[in-house]
Design an enzyme around this catalytic site. Structure first.
Site, PDB file in Angstrom:
ATOM      1  N   ARG A  44       0.818  -1.214   0.000  1.00 53.60           N
ATOM      2  CA  ARG A  44       0.000   0.000   0.000  1.00 53.60           C
ATOM      3  C   ARG A  44       0.853   1.266   0.000  1.00 53.60           C
ATOM      4  O   ARG A  44       0.449   2.292   0.549  1.00 53.60           O
ATOM      5  CB  ARG A  44      -0.954   0.048   1.209  1.00 53.60           C
ATOM      6  N   ARG A  63      -7.648  12.123  -4.336  1.00 54.69           N
ATOM      7  CA  ARG A  63      -8.920  11.539  -3.892  1.00 54.69           C
ATOM      8  C   ARG A  63      -9.976  12.588  -3.564  1.00 54.69           C
ATOM      9  O   ARG A  63     -11.174  12.267  -3.508  1.00 54.69           O
ATOM     10  CB  ARG A  63      -8.678  10.637  -2.688  1.00 54.69           C
ATOM     11  N   TYR A 106     -14.781 -11.911   0.679  1.00 53.99           N
ATOM     12  CA  TYR A 106     -15.426 -10.628   0.409  1.00 53.99           C
ATOM     13  C   TYR A 106     -16.735 -10.810  -0.353  1.00 53.99           C
ATOM     14  O   TYR A 106     -17.738 -10.140  -0.087  1.00 53.99           O
ATOM     15  CB  TYR A 106     -14.492  -9.727  -0.398  1.00 53.99           C
ATOM     16  N   ASP A 131      -6.780  -2.584  -6.907  1.00 49.05           N
ATOM     17  CA  ASP A 131      -7.394  -3.182  -5.723  1.00 49.05           C
ATOM     18  C   ASP A 131      -7.684  -4.646  -6.014  1.00 49.05           C
ATOM     19  O   ASP A 131      -7.992  -5.003  -7.153  1.00 49.05           O
ATOM     20  CB  ASP A 131      -8.697  -2.453  -5.360  1.00 49.05           C
ATOM     21  N   ARG A 135      -3.224   6.303   1.250  1.00 47.95           N
ATOM     22  CA  ARG A 135      -3.790   7.433   1.989  1.00 47.95           C
ATOM     23  C   ARG A 135      -2.841   8.126   2.950  1.00 47.95           C
ATOM     24  O   ARG A 135      -3.138   9.218   3.428  1.00 47.95           O
ATOM     25  CB  ARG A 135      -5.023   6.961   2.779  1.00 47.95           C
TER      26      ARG A 135
END
Length: 361
Positions: free
Chosen positions: A31, A44, A158, A82, A35
């Site tokens: 990652r 974003r 998921y 992703d 963020r």
């Protein structure tokens, strides 16, 4: 036919992945385009998460952000995407608000009929391939580019839970109540994974990583039945396809988080070049288990990055000593993905410490 790309200037990652003992450990973090970076948060502000994934221009831009910020410190880039693009390609709706949410999860095996019977990854996931080609060219050979996918068991969870879960009650109901139907769905996902990974190599990916992020939710017995077979299937068939289609021999990494009980099995029989480690196993013990059969990747606890520079330096020094105690390739990384609150300067310190303490000169 793969596109023409600039020659690679830094092959440290690829040499370590092939088991070579390198002059220092190559380093990147899971990652790393994300963020914790203010430049990513700026993008974003005006673009939804999956909009960034689906735009080759935006995905390439954010993939390059950490490479540009940490020039000379990072030894790999990983394409911004992703793991849930595969369920999307199979016909499922996935939203990110802020975590993943499936409005219509698979409640019973009959719901599998709603999925696409055949998935054309060249059509459904072409935006990822375009992003990889664009990024590889923009990198100018500075570092290798990693492509990836989620592992079937993780994606299965998921798709059935409808998002993240603390108990995996719904997914486990499936494997215990409908074992054959579960295996069939896992196999269906695995086939898409193979096509997707081969497509990423065609587009320019130089190393592939499979993320089995919820492997640790399964008992050793259930892991051997519901996860391991598909992991091996993916490595076997990706390698076969690369040979058949005259594509570059591409190292493959498996990160089966929480499945340290299976390290021996994975090193001996999974077919991956590199095994990623979480922070719950000592590097010395991991190397004792796997021998020189595979390279290792990891494994500092990501939360050490909140502990200040002394804590980071101490943890990195200990990690380097542990991995260097044995033979075989090693790629420095965290034991899971970096979290959003990390100060980018503290991550820079992590990289600097890896450079300092992993050097064999």
């Amino acid at each position: 036919m793969t596109p023409d790309f600039p020659p690679l200037k830094n092959d440290l990652l690829l040499r370590a992945a092939r088991g070579e003992v390198t002059e220092r450990a190559p380093v990147w973090v899971m990652r790393q385009a994300g963020r914790y970076l203010p430049e990513f948060r700026k993008v974003r502000e005006s673009h939804e998460f999956f909009e960034v994934c689906r735009s080759p221009e935006l995905a390439s831009e954010v993939t390059l952000q950490p490479i540009e910020r940490y020039t000379g410190l990072l030894d790999a880039s990983i394409i911004f995407s992703d793991i849930l693009v595969i369920p999307q390609a199979m016909g499922m709706e996935v939203q990110m608000n802020p975590g993943p949410y499936f409005p219509h999860p698979l409640d019973t095996p009959t719901d599998v009929e709603k999925l696409a019977s055949v998935v054309d990854v060249d059509k459904e996931l072409n935006y990822v391939f375009q992003a990889i080609t664009r990024t590889r060219k923009c990198l100018g050979g500075e570092v290798p580019l990693i492509g990836f996918c989620g592992a079937p068991w993780t994606l299965f969870g998921y798709m059935i839970e409808g998002g993240g879960s603390k108990t995996y009650q719904k997914a486990k109901t499936w494997i215990f109540k409908y074992p054959e139907e579960s295996k069939a769905l896992l196999a269906k996902i695995a086939d898409v994974c193979v096509d997707f990974l081969v497509g990423q190599v065609k587009a320019g990916a130089q190393l592939l990583q499979v993320f089995d992020s919820t492997a640790g939710e399964l008992s050793p017995h259930d892991f051997s039945i519901f996860s391991f077979p598909t992991l091996k299937y993916i490595s076997t068939n990706v390698r076969r396809r690369l040979v058949e289609e005259n594509l570059p021999a591409t190292p493959m990494t498996l990160f089966a988080k929480g499945a340290n009980h299976a390290l021996g099995l994975l090193a001996e029989h999974s077919g991956y070049d590199v095994l990623g480690l979480d922070w719950c196993i000592d590097p010395v013990e991991a190397r004792r288990i796997v021998g020189k059969k595979v390279a290792l990747q990891g494994n500092m606890d990501p939360n050490v990055l909140y502990g200040g520079r002394d804590a980071i330096e101490s943890a990195v020094q200990r990690m380097c000593q542990g991995f260097q105690a044995g033979e075989g390739g090693w790629i420095a990384n965290l034991g899971h993905g970096i979290t959003p609150g990390v100060d980018p300067e503290d991550l820079k310190w992590f990289f600097e410490c890896v450079h300092k303490y992993s050097s064999r000169s």
